[in-house]
Write a protein that holds these residues in place. Structure first.
Motif, short mmCIF file in Angstrom:
data_model
loop_
_atom_site.label_atom_id
_atom_site.label_comp_id
_atom_site.label_asym_id
_atom_site.label_seq_id
_atom_site.Cartn_x
_atom_site.Cartn_y
_atom_site.Cartn_z
N HIS A 49 -55.52 35.03 3.85
CA HIS A 49 -56.23 34.70 5.10
C HIS A 49 -57.21 35.81 5.47
N ARG A 57 -58.36 28.44 1.04
CA ARG A 57 -57.91 27.62 2.17
C ARG A 57 -56.84 26.63 1.77
N ASP A 58 -56.96 26.00 0.60
CA ASP A 58 -55.96 25.02 0.20
C ASP A 58 -54.60 25.69 -0.04
N ASP A 61 -53.08 26.58 3.45
CA ASP A 61 -52.52 25.43 4.15
C ASP A 61 -51.21 24.97 3.52
N ARG A 62 -51.18 24.94 2.19
CA ARG A 62 -49.97 24.49 1.50
C ARG A 62 -48.83 25.49 1.72
N ARG A 65 -47.26 25.21 5.20
CA ARG A 65 -46.31 24.09 5.31
C ARG A 65 -44.96 24.48 4.71
N ASP A 101 -52.70 30.29 12.53
CA ASP A 101 -53.07 29.24 13.51
C ASP A 101 -52.16 29.38 14.73
#
Length: 570
Positions: A49, A57-58, A61-62, A65, A101
């Motif tokens: 980040h 980015r992918d 995000d993964r 999660r 986030d």
């Protein structure tokens, strides 16, 4: 001897051995099946980040999660998904989610920080370095202010290495990285500001020297968590883009399909050494498949010095032929090679000399740097006992000066409760067991210190005949369920201390290990390995099989001795 007991042991050993040999790679090593880790994942996400937000980015995000899915019902995280929550993984995971986030992960972060506060907050972290690490990650996320924090004296690296090596030991890389991060968020003032430029260059040189000794560019110790910390530090220091890119590239290359990361990438060597010795103790010393495993282990002996630790060639690290040479892995490999003697090109003799050369002046062994003052390196009862056993396996006598000094150190460094600690395995079972084995191998099983250690070990026995870490009061050291690793350590120690195979406590431990064997012939690994002492644990998928086979092999030998002496195993 009870033929039923004997048949069960033989069948268990044979089943495990054939399953392991079936999984062995043609080169001679075993793949290590271990779960991915919270710290490795959280650290990698924070680093990507900060240093590579758009291209990664992918992955970010993964990974986020996965990290949220690994959060426990109480809001905390342990070393791996589903493990008992511990403060360091919980703080780092929460800080990372907030960094990624703050609105989208608000509830997850709130629950985690509520749990941290309920456990005493960061003040409960007794290790100053770990407390600073936790505050730094909170500061990266905007949840903490580093102003006023104790300054990291990066100018220490302006002195000759012999003056700081023993103080920093294996923490050189995180020391530099944390200083870089601190300087970004709380710039030095006064004399510190005047020295900063020279100190920054010294830090960059130290990191480059560490990285030059690695198996893969950008991989610091094969440790995704450490790579992430260094990557963040390099970014904060405005380091040359190539250095940051190498760390980013390493993290991108080690991500798993589900979006998570391991803590340590290269633990095949230490696990393989446990398996190789376990198979030898189980009767497979001359099997050509085990010969191939020893050839692979010998080929991983380091032929280059590692200047950061002032380590000469001749040792082993967990990653392979390069990386961080250390005494624990080296002693384990030497014990794996010893049953076959010097069947190669002198690797056993060189390794034994290397291990002796790394002994502390007091007679103990730490892990990375002799005579270090860093508590998380040494001296360590477990490593000292394992080194004694390796030297004895290699042909040394109990009167050998190195062995004698180590035994004297162990005899005078017992805990008041009779137990011994380990730097790299949780609780007291591992350290107490290895000390007992060392005493037994050296003919000291009847010494009062050895008897107290055996009594302490027996007090930790659970009602079902197994062992866990014991009552330590440390988060993560759940004393209620036993593990195969800790039960195997204990079984072998009790036998080495002179207890007969037909003793109910010995037989109960063996029965428990036999009952825990899975249909495929192997055993379930427990969360017994320390990544950060007392603050973050991980699971190693291989050592459990080696420990179980060593214990069952010792038990089988003891059963045969009972039969020879005319005793029946009841």
């Amino acid at each position: 001897m009870s033929s039923a007991v004997d048949t069960r042991v033989e069948a268990s050993i044979a089943h495990a051995a054939e399953t392991l040999f079936d999984a062995q790679r043609p080169e001679g090593y075993w793949p290590n099946r271990r779960p991915t880790a919270v710290l490795g994942t959280a650290g990698a996400l924070a680093a990507l980040h900060i240093a590579d937000p758009e291209r990664s980015r992918d992955l970010i995000d993964r990974g986020a999660r996965w990290l949220r899915s690994a959060q426990g019902p109480d809001g905390g995280w342990g070393g791996t998904a589903g493990a008992t929550p511990q403060l360091i993984p919980t703080v780092v995971a929460a800080a990372t989610l907030h960094l990624l986030d703050r609105d989208g992960h608000r509830e997850s972060v709130r629950r985690a920080l509520d749990l941290v506060r309920s456990q005493g907050g960061l003040e409960a972290l007794t290790d100053p370095g770990m407390a600073h690490m936790a505050r730094t990650f909170l500061a990266l996320a905007g949840l903490e202010d580093l102003t006023g924090s104790r300054r990291i004296p990066l100018e220490l690296l302006l002195l000759p290495p012999r003056l700081w090596r023993g103080r920093l030991s294996f923490r050189v890389a995180p020391f530099v990285a944390m200083a870089f991060i601190q300087a970004r968020h709380s710039p030095p003032t006064g004399l510190g500001r005047l020295l900063w430029r020279a100190s920054r260059q010294a830090g960059l040189r130290a990191l480059a020297q560490v990285e030059r000794g690695e198996n893969q560019r950008g991989g610091y110790g094969g440790d995704n968590w450490l790579v992430a910390v260094v990557c963040i530090g390099l970014s904060c220091a405005g380091a040359p883009p190539a250095a940051v890119a190498e760390a980013v590239g390493y993290l991108r290359s080690t991500v798993q399909p589900d979006g998570s990361w391991h803590i340590m990438q290269g633990l095949d060597l230490i696990g393989g050494s446990y398996v190789a010795r376990g198979l030898a103790d189980a009767g497979y010393t001359d099997d050509e498949r085990l010969v191939r495993a020893r050839q692979w282990l010998r080929g991983c002996q380091q032929d280059q010095a590692f200047p950061v630790f002032d380590a000469p060639p001749g040792g082993w690290g967990w990653e392979g032929p390069r990386g961080w040479p250390n005494f624990l892995d080296s002693a384990n490999v030497l014990s794996a090679l010893a049953p076959a003697g010097e069947e190669g090109g002198g690797e056993l003799r060189r390794g034994l000399r290397w291990l002796e050369s790394r002994q502390d002046r007091t007679g103990s062994w730490g892990t990375f740097v002799p005579d270090t003052t860093l508590p998380n390196d040494g001296p360590c009862p477990y490593v000292t006992a394992q080194s004694v056993e390796a030297l004895l396996d290699g042909g040394a006598s109990p009167d050998d000066p190195a062995v004698r000094r180590a035994l004297d150190w162990l005899l005078t460094h017992q805990r008041p409760d009779g137990g011994y600690e380990a730097l790299w395995y949780r609780g007291l079972t591992a350290g107490t067991s290895l000390a007992l084995v060392a005493f037994g191998r050296a003919g000291l099983a009847g010494h009062p210190v050895a008897r107290r250690a055996r009594e302490a070990l027996l007090r930790g026995r659970l009602a079902d005949g197994s062992w866990g870490p014991g009552e330590t009061g440390t988060p993560g050291d759940d004393p209620s369920p036993g593990t195969v690793e800790e039960t195997a350590w204990a079984l072998r120690a009790l036998l080495a201390s002179g207890m007969p195979a037909d003793d109910p406590q010995v037989r109960g431990a063996a029965d428990w290990i036999l009952a825990a064997q899975q249909p495929d012939g192997l055993w379930q690994a427990g969360q017994v390995c320390m990544h950060i002492r007392n603050f973050a644990y991980y699971v190693d998928g291989l050592i459990v099989h080696g420990l179980a086979l060593k214990a069952l092999g010792s038990y089988r030998t003891a059963l045969a001795a009972d039969r020879h002496e005319g005793r029946e195993a009841r």
